[in-house]
Design an enzyme around this catalytic site. Structure first.
Site, PDB file in Angstrom:
ATOM      1  N   SER A 151      -1.737   1.345   0.230  1.00  0.00           N
ATOM      2  CA  SER A 151      -2.813   1.152  -0.745  1.00  0.00           C
ATOM      3  C   SER A 151      -3.501  -0.179  -0.488  1.00  0.00           C
ATOM      4  O   SER A 151      -2.912  -1.097   0.100  1.00  0.00           O
ATOM      5  CB  SER A 151      -2.235   1.154  -2.163  1.00  0.00           C
ATOM      6  OG  SER A 151      -3.190   0.700  -3.102  1.00  0.00           O
ATOM      7  N   TYR A 164       2.923  -1.587  -8.723  1.00  0.00           N
ATOM      8  CA  TYR A 164       2.402  -0.679  -7.699  1.00  0.00           C
ATOM      9  C   TYR A 164       1.997  -1.452  -6.444  1.00  0.00           C
ATOM     10  O   TYR A 164       2.372  -1.092  -5.323  1.00  0.00           O
ATOM     11  CB  TYR A 164       1.203   0.082  -8.260  1.00  0.00           C
ATOM     12  CG  TYR A 164       0.577   1.058  -7.301  1.00  0.00           C
ATOM     13  CD1 TYR A 164       1.140   2.311  -7.080  1.00  0.00           C
ATOM     14  CD2 TYR A 164      -0.613   0.742  -6.633  1.00  0.00           C
ATOM     15  CE1 TYR A 164       0.554   3.220  -6.214  1.00  0.00           C
ATOM     16  CE2 TYR A 164      -1.203   1.639  -5.765  1.00  0.00           C
ATOM     17  CZ  TYR A 164      -0.614   2.873  -5.560  1.00  0.00           C
ATOM     18  OH  TYR A 164      -1.203   3.765  -4.690  1.00  0.00           O
TER      19      TYR A 164
END
Length: 259
Positions: A151, A164
């Site tokens: 990501s 995250y």
């Protein structure tokens, strides 16, 4: 040699076996479909049986060889059981794609131990355990491909990165450590780094038109990503053409990261 034969030598995945976690939705589904259409026998691993069955049925309709394993990757026992079941379908995998992920991003002040532990279990520990299960066998056979889906939050903090972002940064470090361990034996380990992609994992952001537009404006292409944008990159990293590419983070983000 014809162009078709040359391209097949570089990119064909005939006679390869792939395991794709999170393969019934979003980027994972697109990657599973791409690998299957390139010739691999694909085992799709995810939680929802209905979506798993739909995904593999669609692949079968295209003449692909595909099967599914329903699993909970948030526990060590679940990961180990999934690995054994997946390996029992078409045999030990040559290709492992870790796309399963959880995207819990409360404000940092509200980030409790449960969110932290669940995020790390699915996004980091499951790829580690699957790598430990399949990586040595790949090395022993002299060929393997491990591909993680990372990501932008692995590289920059925005829209509440929280746990995250930490998990994805660690995932890229895991790929480098795996590459160091197994690349001398023919196993490459890399990550694909998306920009903002319109998938169920990003439902919170994609439901806000202003945020979607702002994120698209950060790219050089003027649009946000689609799951199918990852098909070519995944086939490349999974095949013979990428034999000398390892320990890398390949950004598939429309220029989002360099704008």
């Amino acid at each position: 040699m014809t162009s078709q034969a040359y391209l097949s030598e570089l990119f064909s995945l005939d006679d390869r076996v792939a395991v794709v976690t999170g393969g019934s939705s979003g980027i994972g589904r697109a990657v599973a479909g791409a690998l299957a259409r390139a010739g691999a026998s694909v085992v799709v691993v995810a939680r929802g049986r209905e979506r798993l069955a739909q995904t593999t049925a669609e692949l079968a309709a295209h003449g692909c060889r595909a099967a599914w394993v329903a699993a909970d990757l948030s526990t060590r026992d679940g990961v180990r059981a999934a690995a054994e079941e997946a390996a029992g379908v078409f045999g030990e995998p040559d290709i492992l794609v870790n796309s399963a992920g959880i995207n819990l991003r409360p404000p940092m002040d509200d980030l409790d131990e449960d969110v932290w532990d669940t995020t790390m279990a699915v996004n980091l520990e499951a790829p580690h355990l699957l790598g430990r299960r399949f990586g040595p066998g790949m090395a022993e056979r002299g060929f393997g491909r491990i591909i993680h889906i990372s990501s932008q939050q692995a590289h920059r903090a925005f829209v509440r990165s929280g746990a995250y972002g930490v998990s994805k940064g660690a995932l890229e470090a895991l790929a480098r450590s795996q590459a160091e361990a197994w690349s001398p034996h023919g196993v490459t380990c890399n990550t694909l780094v998306p920009g903002f992609v319109m998938t169920p994992l990003n439902a919170r952001l994609s439901s806000d038109p202003a945020t979607v537009a702002a994120l698209a404006a950060r790219t050089m292409t003027g649009r946000n990503g689609l799951a199918e944008d990852f098909a070519g990159a995944a086939v490349f990293l999974a095949g013979r053409a990428a034999a000398y590419v390892t320990g890398q983070s390949l950004f598939v983000d429309g220029g989002f990261s360099v704008h």
